[in-house]
Design a protein around this motif. Structure first.
Motif, short mmCIF file in Angstrom:
data_model
loop_
_atom_site.label_atom_id
_atom_site.label_comp_id
_atom_site.label_asym_id
_atom_site.label_seq_id
_atom_site.Cartn_x
_atom_site.Cartn_y
_atom_site.Cartn_z
N GLN A 84 -1.98 -13.57 -58.31
CA GLN A 84 -1.46 -13.17 -57.02
C GLN A 84 -0.10 -12.49 -57.16
O GLN A 84 0.22 -11.54 -56.44
CB GLN A 84 -1.33 -14.38 -56.08
N MET A 85 0.70 -12.96 -58.11
CA MET A 85 2.03 -12.40 -58.29
C MET A 85 1.99 -11.00 -58.88
O MET A 85 2.89 -10.21 -58.67
CB MET A 85 2.87 -13.32 -59.18
N ARG A 86 0.95 -10.69 -59.61
CA ARG A 86 0.81 -9.33 -60.12
C ARG A 86 0.66 -8.35 -58.97
O ARG A 86 1.18 -7.23 -59.02
CB ARG A 86 -0.40 -9.23 -61.05
N ILE A 87 -0.07 -8.75 -57.94
CA ILE A 87 -0.23 -7.89 -56.77
C ILE A 87 1.11 -7.67 -56.08
O ILE A 87 1.46 -6.54 -55.70
CB ILE A 87 -1.25 -8.51 -55.79
N ILE A 88 1.89 -8.75 -55.94
CA ILE A 88 3.20 -8.63 -55.31
C ILE A 88 4.13 -7.75 -56.16
O ILE A 88 4.86 -6.90 -55.65
CB ILE A 88 3.82 -10.02 -55.10
N ASP A 89 4.09 -7.94 -57.49
CA ASP A 89 4.94 -7.13 -58.37
C ASP A 89 4.56 -5.65 -58.28
O ASP A 89 5.43 -4.77 -58.34
CB ASP A 89 4.81 -7.61 -59.80
N PHE A 90 3.27 -5.39 -58.18
CA PHE A 90 2.83 -3.99 -58.06
C PHE A 90 3.40 -3.35 -56.81
O PHE A 90 3.98 -2.25 -56.85
CB PHE A 90 1.30 -3.92 -58.04
N PHE A 91 3.25 -4.02 -55.67
CA PHE A 91 3.73 -3.44 -54.42
C PHE A 91 5.26 -3.42 -54.36
O PHE A 91 5.84 -2.52 -53.74
CB PHE A 91 3.15 -4.20 -53.23
N TRP A 92 5.91 -4.39 -54.98
CA TRP A 92 7.38 -4.36 -55.01
C TRP A 92 7.86 -3.14 -55.81
O TRP A 92 8.74 -2.39 -55.38
CB TRP A 92 7.93 -5.65 -55.62
N THR A 93 7.26 -2.94 -57.00
CA THR A 93 7.64 -1.79 -57.82
C THR A 93 7.34 -0.49 -57.08
O THR A 93 8.15 0.45 -57.09
CB THR A 93 6.89 -1.82 -59.15
N LEU A 94 6.18 -0.42 -56.43
CA LEU A 94 5.80 0.79 -55.71
C LEU A 94 6.76 1.09 -54.57
O LEU A 94 7.28 2.21 -54.45
CB LEU A 94 4.37 0.62 -55.17
N THR A 95 6.99 0.12 -53.69
CA THR A 95 7.86 0.35 -52.54
C THR A 95 9.31 0.55 -52.95
O THR A 95 10.05 1.31 -52.30
CB THR A 95 7.76 -0.82 -51.55
N ASN A 96 9.72 -0.10 -54.04
CA ASN A 96 11.09 0.09 -54.54
C ASN A 96 11.31 1.53 -54.97
O ASN A 96 12.29 2.18 -54.57
CB ASN A 96 11.35 -0.86 -55.70
N HIS A 97 10.40 2.06 -55.78
CA HIS A 97 10.52 3.44 -56.24
C HIS A 97 10.37 4.42 -55.07
O HIS A 97 11.09 5.43 -55.01
CB HIS A 97 9.49 3.73 -57.32
N LEU A 98 9.44 4.14 -54.17
CA LEU A 98 9.27 5.03 -53.02
C LEU A 98 10.54 5.10 -52.18
O LEU A 98 10.98 6.19 -51.78
CB LEU A 98 8.10 4.55 -52.14
#
Length: 315
Positions: A84-98
């Motif tokens: 579950q945390m991999r999903i959160i890390d993915f979206f955190w990295t995505l939204t952070n860079h965006l």
């Protein structure tokens, strides 16, 4: 867990919830005003498109950070599963860079539209910027997805489990073995966000140079200093410098949250880092509202209506 630690975590969660609410309110207001204007006029300007994209990315970033805080404090067992945390890390990295790249696009747009230079490359970019903004934003989205996909493969297991289970010998040994690899991944990710920050800084410095040249020319011509060009320069510089300062604070908080993997009391350090990180996407939206004439007028109308409603209720 000691009662003092619970009180500290409860206080931090209340602060995080307040920052989240203010951030969502400000960014949702930007998106709503621009979308309503888009529907009304059946077209959207480049600046409104950038601001709307930035607002949406920051709302998502706020949701991810707050969700991570709640999971860490209230549902620590999820931290040991990894999936579950991999999903959160993915979206955190995505939204952070965006969020960072869209803010950089805004800085570049301000620079190209307001600065006064006569270099052929600058004039060509100034002429082309409106037509390429949608493609630039899509390129930022594609690049952010590209960066986010591979980082989730090796990012979670050691960090997430050691946050809640440092006392386990096998995890401690595993953490020691993979420490260098984890440090390299985190360093690489953090360095990637320094590039758009450098671009924004260059835009800010060039705006200062453009303003200096403009005011010097006006002084030589014996004209007043308060003209539309000076006001536009000052407004753009305020927006860019506020982004730079807030992003530096966000970047340092992000380093605290990630580097806490190597520190004692990891859980509390992560929560404190995330609470500080929430300041950037929450407060910068209000600076953008005050610096944009359309958004500022819309906010004044909303405040006036709210004041009228409250006055009627009191009577």
């Amino acid at each position: 867990m000691p009662e003092s630690m619970l009180n500290v975590e409860s206080t931090l969660m209340m602060i995080a919830t307040g920052e989240f609410s203010m951030g969502v309110l400000g960014n949702a207001f930007i998106g709503l005003v621009n979308c309503m204007d888009w529907i009304k006029n059946r077209k959207i300007s480049s600046i409104d498109l950038i601001l709307t994209s930035l607002a949406i990315s920051r709302i998502c970033l706020l949701c991810i950070i707050l969700l991570d805080c709640f999971i860490l404090v209230l549902y620590p067992d999820v931290y040991t599963t990894g999936k579950q945390m991999r999903i959160i890390d993915f979206f955190w990295t995505l939204t952070n860079h965006l969020s960072v790249w869209f803010a950089t696009c805004l800085s570049i747009f301000y620079f190209l539209k307001i600065a006064n230079f006569f270099h052929p490359l600058f004039l060509w970019m100034k002429w082309r910027i409106d037509s390429v903004v949608p493609r630039i934003l899509l390129g930022c989205l594609a690049f952010s997805v590209f960066i986010s996909l591979p980082v989730t493969e090796n990012l979670d297991d050691d960090f997430r489990r050691c946050v809640k289970a440092k006392w386990k010998t096998n995890l401690t040994l595993r953490r020691r073995d993979n420490k260098a690899q984890y440090a390299f991944i985190k360093l690489f990710l953090n360095l990637l966000t320094l590039f758009p920050l450098s671009v924004s800084l260059i835009s800010f410095l060039l705006l200062i140079l453009s303003l200096w040249r403009h005011t010097r020319k006006m002084q030589l011509n014996a004209t007043g200093c308060r003209d539309p060009s000076v006001e536009a320069h000052m407004g753009a510089m305020k927006a860019v410098i506020s982004f730079l300062l807030l992003f530096i604070a966000y970047y340092l908080a992000f380093l605290v949250a990630t580097s806490s993997y190597f520190m004692p009391e990891t859980e509390l350090a992560v929560v404190i880092g995330e609470v500080i990180a929430l300041i950037y996407p929450s407060s910068h939206s209000f600076i953008l509202i005050l610096g944009n004439n359309k958004l500022r007028q819309a906010s004044l109308k909303v405040l006036w209506k709210v004041k009228c409603v409250l006055t009627r209720r009191n009577f």
